[in-house]
Design a protein around this motif. Structure first.
Motif, short mmCIF file in Angstrom:
data_model
loop_
_atom_site.label_atom_id
_atom_site.label_comp_id
_atom_site.label_asym_id
_atom_site.label_seq_id
_atom_site.Cartn_x
_atom_site.Cartn_y
_atom_site.Cartn_z
N GLN A 172 30.57 5.60 -3.59
CA GLN A 172 30.67 6.71 -2.65
C GLN A 172 32.09 6.85 -2.12
O GLN A 172 32.61 7.96 -1.97
N LEU A 173 32.72 5.71 -1.81
CA LEU A 173 34.10 5.76 -1.33
C LEU A 173 35.04 6.32 -2.38
O LEU A 173 35.98 7.07 -2.06
N ARG A 174 34.78 5.97 -3.63
CA ARG A 174 35.63 6.50 -4.70
C ARG A 174 35.46 8.01 -4.80
O ARG A 174 36.44 8.75 -4.98
N ASP A 200 27.17 0.63 -4.56
CA ASP A 200 26.90 2.03 -4.26
C ASP A 200 27.88 2.57 -3.24
O ASP A 200 28.38 3.69 -3.36
N ALA A 201 28.18 1.75 -2.20
CA ALA A 201 29.16 2.19 -1.19
C ALA A 201 30.53 2.37 -1.80
O ALA A 201 31.26 3.32 -1.45
N ALA A 202 30.91 1.46 -2.72
CA ALA A 202 32.22 1.59 -3.37
C ALA A 202 32.28 2.87 -4.20
O ALA A 202 33.31 3.55 -4.24
N SER A 217 24.83 -6.79 -2.94
CA SER A 217 25.81 -6.41 -3.96
C SER A 217 25.55 -5.01 -4.48
O SER A 217 26.48 -4.22 -4.68
N TYR A 218 24.28 -4.69 -4.70
CA TYR A 218 23.96 -3.34 -5.15
C TYR A 218 24.38 -2.30 -4.11
O TYR A 218 24.92 -1.24 -4.46
N SER A 219 24.12 -2.60 -2.83
CA SER A 219 24.52 -1.66 -1.79
C SER A 219 26.04 -1.53 -1.71
O SER A 219 26.57 -0.45 -1.47
N GLN A 220 26.75 -2.66 -1.92
CA GLN A 220 28.21 -2.61 -1.91
C GLN A 220 28.75 -1.80 -3.08
O GLN A 220 29.72 -1.05 -2.95
N SER A 258 33.83 -10.81 4.36
CA SER A 258 32.71 -10.17 3.69
C SER A 258 31.95 -11.13 2.81
O SER A 258 31.06 -10.72 2.07
#
Length: 733
Positions: free
Chosen positions: A312-314, A308-310, A303-306, A131
């Motif tokens: 959402q995953l949480r 946000d994805a993190a 990084s911002y998208s990651q 990644s």
């Protein structure tokens, strides 16, 4: 060549290559070696080093079975050898106008190195963190910016008015920059941890950078100059790349490097651009700094998208997918602060008879019911936090003062019928309550105490139970008397008695019925049918069934060993665990040495009965009797599709036993059962007149007070031993 000889040859070839490079280094030391102007000696020596290193690279790659990757590095060293041969044999020293074959061969060398490094990076991606490609690109561009700024004088020196020569020189810089970026990406994938291959790559790049910087400040460089030693060392480093074991990156904490390297190189690029605005810097450095900033902006967006994805995953990890409520993980995370407050209560809610809905209407309907209950509870105003912990279990955190009102609302909402597939379904709930600080000050403690209270609520038949004040303290003093079905199972307080079943015609003993009882502290002896409504939970039904099965099968085994084998039947609820019940019967029967026809069972024919359970029980080799058949002929019609062997009807269906012409619906039921090939058993027989009537209408077997009162296992042994070979005596009426 044998393996041992091959390894010996490869070892000595390492020594040969190292000796060539050391000898050449000594050869180029001013005042030590021979005259450095002997071009043919220098050229031949350099060609020998390149060819020897190419063979060394091939041997190492073949031994490590990585030739698919490193054959390109072998090709690169061969291209370098060809360039040296052409240069020393056909070309003159210095730069010529136009593109020479030497330039083409050097470009081919770098192109093959780029392919080799790319294949190595793809191979590493399967083992390492993949990644961080953009981080490697960012760091590579930043370092190129720094080197371009430092190597500006060298770049200015080699650039001329000849556009072709300038293009060639820019090409040299570009291919080396590409290799630089590749190595940076590989390092980033490994989270900036050095492997042997990465170390050799970095050292090779360092050799190229050092040669470039020294060439920029040293004038009059020529073949045989000590600067050539650096390039020959780079050749050896390339040859040593294959043959290292692929070791996974260790999961150590490298967050500082992972974050710091991209930030540092981005800051350097911004600094170069700032300095370039006030002082002259080579254009290549400006362009590389601009590219670095653009890559940094792209990395920032990713990084911002990651992030946000993190997030959402949480959220997904802490949310129950079915109801949208917090799950157990979310309940622990969100409820920790709430539960720590004094004056807070925790409610643990368990839905009663939810499994019956699942078994009879399907799991899809069960899921719909959970969604309905979740929405209803979520709409209540009292709870501060509501979560579904799993299955049919919910948890609520709320102020202690709101517990009475909130529990009433919760029970009302759960007991309100829910329409599933057009059918109104009504269920209940049991609730266990624990308080902070009386029973704990965190989620685990309060959940444990509330769980104990919940089981007490179920033992009492449902509704609400509050945790005892001393729930956190270990029990002391004598053990309390058995207070509920759960304690009855744990204390082995169930009582099993037996009632013989005889044939109507000759009164010979056919089988025995096992009657399971529990002595309730206030309600007296309760049979199994009265006991199950008090249980409420399927795990406890399983425990009761297992305890009773263990006793009944032990009695059947004792009869078998006494040479008076007698089938014994007992009630098994249709919610007693399905295949778990059949598995227990099979295992316990095997342990007791029973043949497959000594463990018949009989069941209640209710809405929850499943053909699968009956088929599994029938496959054990025993008989299945359906208990409590009433006047509803639709129940008999369903028996045709079930693996049933007998039906049992109650004495109450006989009507006036003194008048054979008015025996109620019993005669029709018996005729219908015989038409289905079923044996008919009548329970509760208490007079000779009833026996005569039953014989007249075709009943097969009878049981009841007229034959014998319920007896213990020892009494059954004696009774069977007396009557096994002759008609059983009947009691006087």
């Amino acid at each position: 060549m044998a393996d041992g000889a091959r390894r010996t040859f490869v070892t000595w070839w390492h020594v040969w290559c190292l000796a060539l490079i050391i000898g050449y280094a000594v050869r180029t030391i001013p005042g030590v070696g021979p005259d450095h102007a002997v071009a043919w000696l220098d050229g031949g020596w350099q060609i020998a080093i390149s060819l020897s290193c190419a063979l060394l690279c091939y041997l190492r790659a073949r031994a490590a079975r990585t030739l698919r990757i490193w054959i390109w590095a072998v090709g690169a060293l061969c291209a370098e050898s060809a360039a040296k041969i052409y240069f020393f044999c056909f070309a003159s020293f210095g730069f010529r106008s136009g593109v020479s074959p030497v330039d083409i061969l050097i470009f081919v060398m770098f192109a093959q190195l780029i392919v080799a490094f790319a294949l190595f990076g793809i191979h590493q991606r399967r083992h390492m963190d993949n990644s961080a490609d953009l981080d490697g690109l960012l760091v590579g561009c930043g370092l190129i910016t720094v080197l371009s700024a430092l190597g500006g004088p060298w770049i200015d020196r080699v650039l001329t008015n000849d556009d072709t020569v300038n293009a060639v020189m820019i090409g040299y810089v570009a291919v080396q920059a590409a290799v630089f970026v590749e190595v940076s990406i590989i390092m980033a994938m490994r989270r900036w941890r050095f492997s042997p291959e990465c170390s050799l790559m970095v050292l090779g790049l360092a050799c190229g950078v050092v040669w470039m910087l020294l060439a920029a400040v040293v004038s009059g460089a020529h073949s045989g100059d000590p600067l050539d030693d650096i390039l020959e060392l780079r050749t050896l480093l390339i040859a040593l790349l294959p043959g290292w074991s692929q070791v996974r990156a260790q999961p150590t904490d490298a967050r500082r490097l992972v974050i710091g390297m991209p930030l540092l190189t981005s800051a350097v690029a911004v600094a170069v651009l700032t300095i370039g605005a006030f002082h002259p810097i080579t254009g290549f450095a400006i362009w590389s700094a601009a590219i670095t900033v653009l890559v940094a902006l792209a990395r920032l967006a990713i990084s911002y998208s990651q992030i946000d994805a993190a997030a959402q995953l949480r959220i997904l990890a802490e949310t129950d997918e079915l109801t949208g409520l917090p799950n157990r993980r979310g309940f622990y995370a969100q409820g920790a602060e709430l539960a720590a407050r004094s004056g807070t209560a925790l409610l643990l809610i368990d839905l009663d008879k939810f499994k019956v809905v699942n078994d009879t209407m399907g799991h899809a309907s069960g899921d719909d019911l959970l969604r309905v209950i979740g929405r209803r509870l979520d709409d209540l105003a009292g709870p501060q936090l509501l979560a579904r912990l799993g299955g049919d279990e919910f948890a609520v955190v709320l102020p202690a003062s709101a517990v009475p009102e909130c529990t009433r609302q919760i029970l009302d909402e759960i007991e309100r019928p829910a329409v599933l597939d057009g059918v109104p379904v009504r269920i209940g709930a049991s609730i266990g309550v624990a308080y902070n600080p009386d029973h704990g000050s965190d989620i685990p403690q309060l959940l444990r105490v509330a769980d104990e209270a919940l089981y007490r609520a179920k033992d009492r038949g449902g509704v609400v139970a509050y945790a005892a004040p001393d729930s956190l303290s270990p029990p002391s003093g004598p053990i309390a008397p058995v207070a509920g079905p759960r304690e009855a199972v744990e204390a082995d307080a169930l009582t099993v008695t037996y009632r013989p079943v005889v044939a109507v015609g000759d009164h010979r003993v056919v089988s025995a019925q096992a009657l399971v009882h529990w002595k309730h502290p206030t309600r007296g002896a309760l049979c199994l049918s009265d006991l199950l409504p008090l249980v409420g939970t399927d795990p406890l039904i399983d425990a009761l069934t297992t305890s009773a099965l263990r006793t009944v099968l032990s009695t059947a085994a004792d009869l078998h060993r006494r040479a008076t084998p007698l089938p014994i039947s007992m009630d098994i609820s249709s919610s007693a665990g399905g295949s778990r019940a059949t598995g227990r019967i099979r295992a316990m029967r095997f342990l007791r040495g029973l043949p497959p026809d000594r463990s018949p069972v009989h069941d209640d024919l209710d809405a929850a009965l499943t053909a699968r359970l009956l088929r599994e029980l029938r496959e054990l080799g025993g008989c299945i009797d359906i208990d409590d058949i009433g006047p509803d002929f639709s129940a008999l019609a369903r028996l045709e599709r079930l693996p049933v062997t007998a039906v049992q009807i109650d004495r109450a269906l006989l009507g006036d036993a003194d008048d054979p012409d008015h025996v109620g619906p019993a005669e029709s039921i018996i005729d219908a059962a015989h038409h289905l090939g079923l044996t008919v058993i009548v329970d509760g027989v208490e007079s000779h007149a009833i026996v005569d009537t039953l014989a007249a209408i075709g009943c097969d077997m009878i049981a009841g007070p007229l034959i014998a009162e319920p007896m213990t296992a020892d009494e059954l042994f004696e009774w069977v031993a007396r009557n096994v070979d002759r008609p059983a005596p009947v009691q006087p009426t």
